[in-house]
Design an enzyme around this catalytic site. Structure first.
Site, PDB file in Angstrom:
ATOM      1  N   GLU A  25      -0.698   2.209  -7.036  1.00 56.09           N
ATOM      2  CA  GLU A  25      -1.711   1.221  -7.390  1.00 56.09           C
ATOM      3  C   GLU A  25      -1.454   0.570  -8.749  1.00 56.09           C
ATOM      4  O   GLU A  25      -2.250  -0.256  -9.200  1.00 56.09           O
ATOM      5  CB  GLU A  25      -3.097   1.868  -7.354  1.00 56.09           C
ATOM      6  CG  GLU A  25      -3.499   2.263  -5.949  1.00 56.09           C
ATOM      7  CD  GLU A  25      -4.772   3.091  -5.889  1.00 56.09           C
ATOM      8  OE1 GLU A  25      -5.334   3.221  -4.784  1.00 56.09           O
ATOM      9  OE2 GLU A  25      -5.182   3.612  -6.940  1.00 56.09           O
ATOM     10  N   LYS A  52       2.156   5.376 -10.133  1.00 55.86           N
ATOM     11  CA  LYS A  52       0.995   6.258 -10.203  1.00 55.86           C
ATOM     12  C   LYS A  52       1.182   7.489  -9.321  1.00 55.86           C
ATOM     13  O   LYS A  52       0.816   8.598  -9.705  1.00 55.86           O
ATOM     14  CB  LYS A  52      -0.245   5.484  -9.773  1.00 55.86           C
ATOM     15  CG  LYS A  52      -1.545   6.257  -9.881  1.00 55.86           C
ATOM     16  CD  LYS A  52      -2.718   5.393  -9.431  1.00 55.86           C
ATOM     17  CE  LYS A  52      -4.029   6.142  -9.543  1.00 55.86           C
ATOM     18  NZ  LYS A  52      -5.172   5.361  -9.005  1.00 55.86           N
ATOM     19  N   GLN A  53       1.727   7.284  -8.132  1.00 52.04           N
ATOM     20  CA  GLN A  53       1.940   8.382  -7.184  1.00 52.04           C
ATOM     21  C   GLN A  53       3.082   8.016  -6.262  1.00 52.04           C
ATOM     22  O   GLN A  53       3.556   6.884  -6.281  1.00 52.04           O
ATOM     23  CB  GLN A  53       0.671   8.631  -6.378  1.00 52.04           C
ATOM     24  CG  GLN A  53       0.323   7.509  -5.408  1.00 52.04           C
ATOM     25  CD  GLN A  53      -1.022   7.691  -4.746  1.00 52.04           C
ATOM     26  OE1 GLN A  53      -2.049   7.463  -5.355  1.00 52.04           O
ATOM     27  NE2 GLN A  53      -1.024   8.088  -3.483  1.00 52.04           N
ATOM     28  N   TRP A  63      -7.947   7.229   3.176  1.00 48.04           N
ATOM     29  CA  TRP A  63      -6.746   7.533   3.954  1.00 48.04           C
ATOM     30  C   TRP A  63      -6.219   8.922   3.620  1.00 48.04           C
ATOM     31  O   TRP A  63      -5.373   9.462   4.325  1.00 48.04           O
ATOM     32  CB  TRP A  63      -5.663   6.472   3.735  1.00 48.04           C
ATOM     33  CG  TRP A  63      -5.003   6.485   2.386  1.00 48.04           C
ATOM     34  CD1 TRP A  63      -5.558   6.152   1.192  1.00 48.04           C
ATOM     35  CD2 TRP A  63      -3.634   6.829   2.089  1.00 48.04           C
ATOM     36  NE1 TRP A  63      -4.643   6.262   0.173  1.00 48.04           N
ATOM     37  CE2 TRP A  63      -3.448   6.669   0.694  1.00 48.04           C
ATOM     38  CE3 TRP A  63      -2.558   7.245   2.868  1.00 48.04           C
ATOM     39  CZ2 TRP A  63      -2.224   6.922   0.061  1.00 48.04           C
ATOM     40  CZ3 TRP A  63      -1.332   7.489   2.226  1.00 48.04           C
ATOM     41  CH2 TRP A  63      -1.187   7.330   0.850  1.00 48.04           C
ATOM     42  N   ASP A  64      -6.769   9.515   2.562  1.00 44.21           N
ATOM     43  CA  ASP A  64      -6.389  10.880   2.197  1.00 44.21           C
ATOM     44  C   ASP A  64      -6.575  11.841   3.376  1.00 44.21           C
ATOM     45  O   ASP A  64      -5.807  12.794   3.537  1.00 44.21           O
ATOM     46  CB  ASP A  64      -7.269  11.380   1.051  1.00 44.21           C
ATOM     47  CG  ASP A  64      -7.307  10.440  -0.150  1.00 44.21           C
ATOM     48  OD1 ASP A  64      -6.896   9.284  -0.009  1.00 44.21           O
ATOM     49  OD2 ASP A  64      -7.765  10.868  -1.211  1.00 44.21           O
TER      50      ASP A  64
END
Length: 781
Positions: free
Chosen positions: A503, A615-616, A372-373
């Protein structure tokens, strides 16, 4: 603690002084690619030290059978491996009977390796003393041609400087290679034939299971002191065992051409080697050797130096549009150019069958070619730095895989044309192996639709949705409609058992970002269905006939979207990342000892899942995508609440936070995030650069400058800018290809200059004020 041995330079990645500990890292950092193929910066000559060989061909993969402790219904059958392809770069070098091997030389001096990003060329030079006492100087030049994208070229030069020498070169091809990350140690390649003719050699091999047929090729020319040298060559062969377990047979998998000559002290013996791949993706399977011969003859007729000059000109054309210049901060300048260079090496936009893998052509980790990046991070870069057709090709790629997305959803129990795009794929089929990602990280589906929206609003191309996009939008909307379920207790639609962008939280309920993008998709699908029906009736009728879409179904989408539950904290006045976020012990990252980081390498997964650490960007990812849905005050509250819990252990994390910190006027923090995202690999923040580069997050680095510091947005159909400049910079500039006009933006500490190169006047917004740009006229704000 990250490593820093790359010398700061505006246009090059430079390593000086021989250090065997840096070999694998430099192989990643100095990788080459041309959009069609790529390779790690392995040495041409033999190297017996630690190394990670890697050559890759775009679109060629192997379905490595999934390896799990137990099977679950709906599980992907395989994990798509980016294949280590047969090697063409090798040149064995022997001097007075001694193999040249930097790992065994008694001394290596004046070692220097330079990836010249301006030219797209890798240079290497050193002086070495071999065990037999002879001293030689070696110079190597290598590139993968943009103009002839099936060809790479090497010029390898050896000069003995303490005595005369007998030197032999053995350029070779080798198909007896393996992947480092095979699940079952399968044989990926089957060698079919080996042939040579004059100075040419060919190996035809095919991938097991997927049956991609590839011809690896080479041609060789020798020179002494620049003069062509005609030497007889001796053919060398080697074999390895190939075949299925229990049925392995010895097969020739290596062919070399051995040349030997005497060279006087101070004279230079050079070999020019052309090599590369032709495959049945682009050629008749039965005529690959013929096609390879044609490509080699064209390269030989052009010659190494002329092809090198063409390479420099082709990269100059790329940089003319894509470059970002930064004055006053060489490490920041080197970082952004490194990211832009690698993105252009990975994807050229010429072939709609290809996409942007997370490691590109630099390593094997993560498997498949598409995450999906691409939709979330890469499309904005390609959309603004190339012709809009490149971004449209990326959207077309997903459209052509819609049937597979519907199959993926069917495997999980969804019906009636619901589509679930894969987390990882080569051909549209899901091939990710971790259940919490495969089944639950479904927010990716929304990114497919957001990319369509992003493309249309930036390019103004309204033809894509009626031609292709609406079918994708319908499939995704059907998935979200079925994935929500009604909660009698909440009297709202809820989304259970998901993993958001963070995640470090698996199998949670009502991840805010997932709920939000799903709701937006349903509303967008409702609006676009009506728009196409009214404005493109013929296309709409075709789509209805194909999909069975009804007015009642469209109305249901809007009904569900209006009743979705979003977790919220009255106390903190923020949307909650998921239902149970406040049940965690909310200890900020600032209070987490550095000795326990990165937590994904120091903690158990159980401990990570119970922690508040992110995580992000997760909730903040929603605020990035849908910034205009929220006020500045809301962004500030959510940023201040979530960023302190964010460990930024995803390469995709710093860029979003850089953009938002800049939006909030926190330029020092934005600059820190920018340096981290731009130099993530150069300084090896995550201690994993040996495995390859983080290609897709590099697009986020570009976004950090253009959207973060430049403040570029789309507002009401117009380009808008709110430029700022970090204290460390004197000036920066970038270009945007906006609807066929090239807009140049130059920001200094005093003002911002805007200009366009051609076409009609362009209306933009700068700090909310209307500005009119005209051809050959610079406007200073």
């Amino acid at each position: 603690m990250h490593i820093e041995y790359i010398i700061p330079d505006a246009w090059s990645i430079i390593e000086e002084n021989w250090n065997p500990d840096h070999v694998k890292s430099s192989e990643s950092l100095m990788s080459l690619g041309n959009g069609t193929m790529g390779q790690r910066a392995n040495f041409e000559e033999k190297y017996s030290g630690a190394t990670f060989q890697g050559s890759y061909i775009g679109g060629v993969y192997y379905p490595d059978k999934t390896r799990v402790g137990w099977w679950k219904n709906g599980y992907p059958e395989y994990f798509a491996k980016v294949l280590n392809a047969p090697s063409w770069i090798g040149i064995k070098v022997t001097i007075n009977g001694e193999k040249l091997d930097l790992h065994t030389c008694t001394s290596v001096q004046n070692f220097k390796r330079t990836l010249n990003m301006k030219e797209g060329v890798l240079y290497r030079s050193f002086e070495a003393t071999l065990k037999n006492g002879i001293k030689v100087a070696v110079n190597v030049t290598r590139f993968l041609s943009l103009a002839m994208d099936e060809i790479g070229a090497i010029k390898y030069e050896v000069t003995p400087f303490n005595q005369d020498a007998t030197i032999s070169y053995e350029p070779f091809l080798d198909s007896g290679i393996t992947n480092e990350d095979s699940n079952w140690d399968d044989q990926f390649w089957n060698t079919l034939s080996i042939a040579d003719e004059d100075q040419h050699a060919f190996i035809v091999a095919h991938t097991m299971k997927t049956e991609f047929h590839v011809c690896t090729m080479m041609s060789n020319q020798l020179f002494v002191e620049g003069r062509p040298l005609q030497l007889s060559r001796k053919r060398t062969e080697k074999s390895s065992y190939q075949g299925t377990v229990g049925n392995k047979q010895e097969t020739i998998t290596y062919i070399g051409h051995y040349y030997e000559t005497d060279v006087k002290q101070g004279e230079t013996l050079a070999i020019h080697k052309f090599g590369g791949y032709v495959s049945d993706l682009n050629h008749d399977r039965e005529a690959l050797v013929t096609a390879a011969k044609t490509v080699l003859e064209k390269a030989e007729a052009t010659g190494f130096e002329a092809l090198l000059q063409q390479q420099k000109e082709d990269w100059a054309a790329v940089w003319a549009m894509a470059d970002i210049t930064i004055d006053g901060d060489v490490k920041a300048q080197q970082g952004i150019r490194f990211n832009i260079f690698q993105l252009n090496q990975t994807y050229s936009g010429k072939d709609a069958r290809l996409n942007i893998g997370p490691k590109g052509f630099t390593g094997e980790k993560y498997g498949g070619s598409t995450y999906w990046d691409t939709e979330a991070y890469c499309i904005p870069f390609y959309m603004a730095t190339k012709d809009q057709g490149v971004a449209r090709n990326l959207l077309t790629y997903r459209y052509k895989q819609l049937d597979k997305a519907i199959e993926n959803a069917e495997k999980l129990g969804f019906i009636k044309g619901a589509a679930l795009y894969p987390m990882v794929t080569m051909n549209g089929e899901e091939c990710h192996n971790e259940w919490e990602i495969t089944f639950e990280e479904i927010h990716r589906n929304g990114s497919m639709v957001f990319a369509i929206h992003n493309y249309e609003r930036f390019t103004g191309d309204t033809s894509y949705i009626p031609e292709m996009g609406l079918e994708v939008i319908i499939g995704v909307a059907r998935f979200w409609k079925q994935r929500f379920n009604w909660s009698a207790a909440k009297e709202k639609y809820v989304m259970l058992g998901v993993t958001g962008p963070n995640e470090y939280e698996n199998n949670v309920n009502n991840n805010w970002f997932t709920n939000y993008i799903a709701t937006w998709c349903l509303e967008y699908a409702f609006a676009k269905a009506h728009e196409v029906k009214q404005e493109h009736a013929t296309d709409y009728d075709r789509i209805v006939a194909k999909t069975g879409l009804t007015d009642a179904e469209i109305t249901e989408w809007q009904s569900v979207a209006s009743q979705v539950f979003f977790p919220y904290s009255e106390k903190h006045d923020v949307f909650l990342q998921q239902d149970g976020f406040l049940d965690k012990e909310l200890i900020s990252v600032a209070d987490l000892p550095m000795s326990e980081r990165p937590i994904n390498q120091k903690w158990s997964w159980d401990r990570i899942l119970r922690s508040p650490y992110i995580k992000q960007a997760d909730t903040l990812q929603g605020f990035y995508f849908f910034e205009d849905h929220f006020t500045q005050e809301q962004l500030e509250k959510h940023f201040d609440f979530y960023e302190p819990f964010t460990v930024h252990e995803s390469s995709l994390s710093p860029c979003v936070h850089a953009i938002q910190a800049a939006k909030l006027g926190r330029m020092e923090q934005a600059y820190t995030f920018y340096l981290r995202t731009s130099r993530l690999d150069l300084d090896d923040y995550n201690k994993e650069v040996e495995e390859g580069l983080h290609i897709t997050s590099m697009a986020g680095t570009w976004m950090s400058v253009v959207e973060g510091f430049g403040g570029m947005r789309m507002h009401e159909g117009m380009l808008s800018f709110e430029p700022q400049i970090p204290d460390a910079w004197e000036r920066y500039s970038f270009k945007i290809n906006y609807r066929g006009q090239i807009l140049t933006v130059e920001v200094t500490k005093e003002n911002t200059h805007f200009s366009i190169d051609q076409g009609n006047d362009l209306n933009i917004l700068v700090h909310g004020n209307a500005v009119v740009l005209g051809k050959d006229r610079t406007v200073v704000v």
